[in-house]
Design a protein around this motif. Structure first.
Motif, PDB file in Angstrom:
ATOM      1  N   UNK A  42      30.825  28.005 -17.769  1.00 30.08           N
ATOM      2  CA  UNK A  42      32.371  29.007 -17.415  1.00 30.08           C
ATOM      3  C   UNK A  42      31.634  29.541 -15.908  1.00 30.08           C
ATOM      4  N   UNK A  43      31.006  28.872 -15.387  1.00 34.52           N
ATOM      5  CA  UNK A  43      30.516  29.244 -14.090  1.00 34.52           C
ATOM      6  C   UNK A  43      31.062  28.563 -12.700  1.00 34.52           C
ATOM      7  N   UNK A  44      30.962  29.593 -11.286  1.00 32.98           N
ATOM      8  CA  UNK A  44      31.327  28.668 -10.413  1.00 32.98           C
ATOM      9  C   UNK A  44      29.475  27.828 -10.048  1.00 32.98           C
ATOM     10  N   UNK A  45      30.013  27.317  -8.891  1.00 36.06           N
ATOM     11  CA  UNK A  45      28.878  26.137  -8.230  1.00 36.06           C
ATOM     12  C   UNK A  45      26.951  27.141  -8.572  1.00 36.06           C
ATOM     13  N   UNK A  46      27.193  28.511  -8.484  1.00 32.94           N
ATOM     14  CA  UNK A  46      25.608  29.297  -8.789  1.00 32.94           C
ATOM     15  C   UNK A  46      25.486  29.788  -9.985  1.00 32.94           C
ATOM     16  N   UNK A  47      23.651  29.039  -9.837  1.00 31.10           N
ATOM     17  CA  UNK A  47      23.296  29.489 -11.721  1.00 31.10           C
ATOM     18  C   UNK A  47      21.786  30.321 -10.577  1.00 31.10           C
TER      19      UNK A  47
END
Ligand code: SKM
Length: 164
Positions: free
Chosen positions: A134-139
């Motif tokens: 559950x996150x946008x493309x940023x990790x």
């Protein structure tokens, strides 16, 4: 919890010229007491209700960098609101790095109090799979705070330019 969201979040906000909001701090302001006391006096549910209310309110405001508590994404409504209205950044740290920090977290994080190392690892792994999904493309992982803030600021600006 304890991954560095607040430290990196403050640096990132400065780099993006945005205000920084820490939801834990806002909850403490609303109750007028520190988090461990909120858990003791009102219980975890009251804490989670306030957390949900504040994430909804701040999450729909533009131009903020918001740090949410480590347990926020366990509530489906928070995941839904954040993913719909915000860019969600995932700070992925390994169990080995987190284990090193546990001793500085146990005093201020009621959920870790009285847990065995095995129970903490279980909590860590259960949550990690929720965050990962559950996150946008940023990790970011294995990061230094300054490097992470630089990397995120650059990546976000680039992505906003592309989508503008
Ligand atoms: O929001 C606080 C609170 O101690 C609960 C929590 C959690 O569930 O991981 C993390 C902290 O940031």
């Amino acid at each position: 919890m304890g991954a560095g969201k607040t430290t990196v979040g403050k640096l990132l906000a400065r780099r993006l010229y945005r205000d920084f909001i820490d939801i834990d701090e806002e909850i403490e302001k609303a109750f007028g007491m520190p988090i461990p006391e909120i858990f003791n006096v009102y219980g975890e549910q009251a804490f989670r209700d306030k957390e949900r209310e504040l994430i909804k309110a701040f999450g729909s405001q533009p131009l903020l960098v918001i740090s949410v508590g480590g347990g926020a994404f366990l509530q489906e409504e928070n995941r839904r609101n954040c993913l719909a209205n915000c860019t969600v950044l995932y700070f992925d740290i390994s169990w080995d790095s987190w284990k090193e920090r546990i001793h500085i977290l146990t005093e201020t994080r009621p959920l870790l109090k009285d847990k065995t190392l095995q129970e903490m690892e279980q909590l860590f792994r259960e949550r990690q799979s929720i965050y990962a999904a559950n996150h946008s493309e940023f990790r970011v992982d294995n990061f230094e705070a300054m490097d992470a803030a630089d990397y995120l600021a650059d990546s976000l600006k680039m992505s906003w330019d592309i989508h503008a």
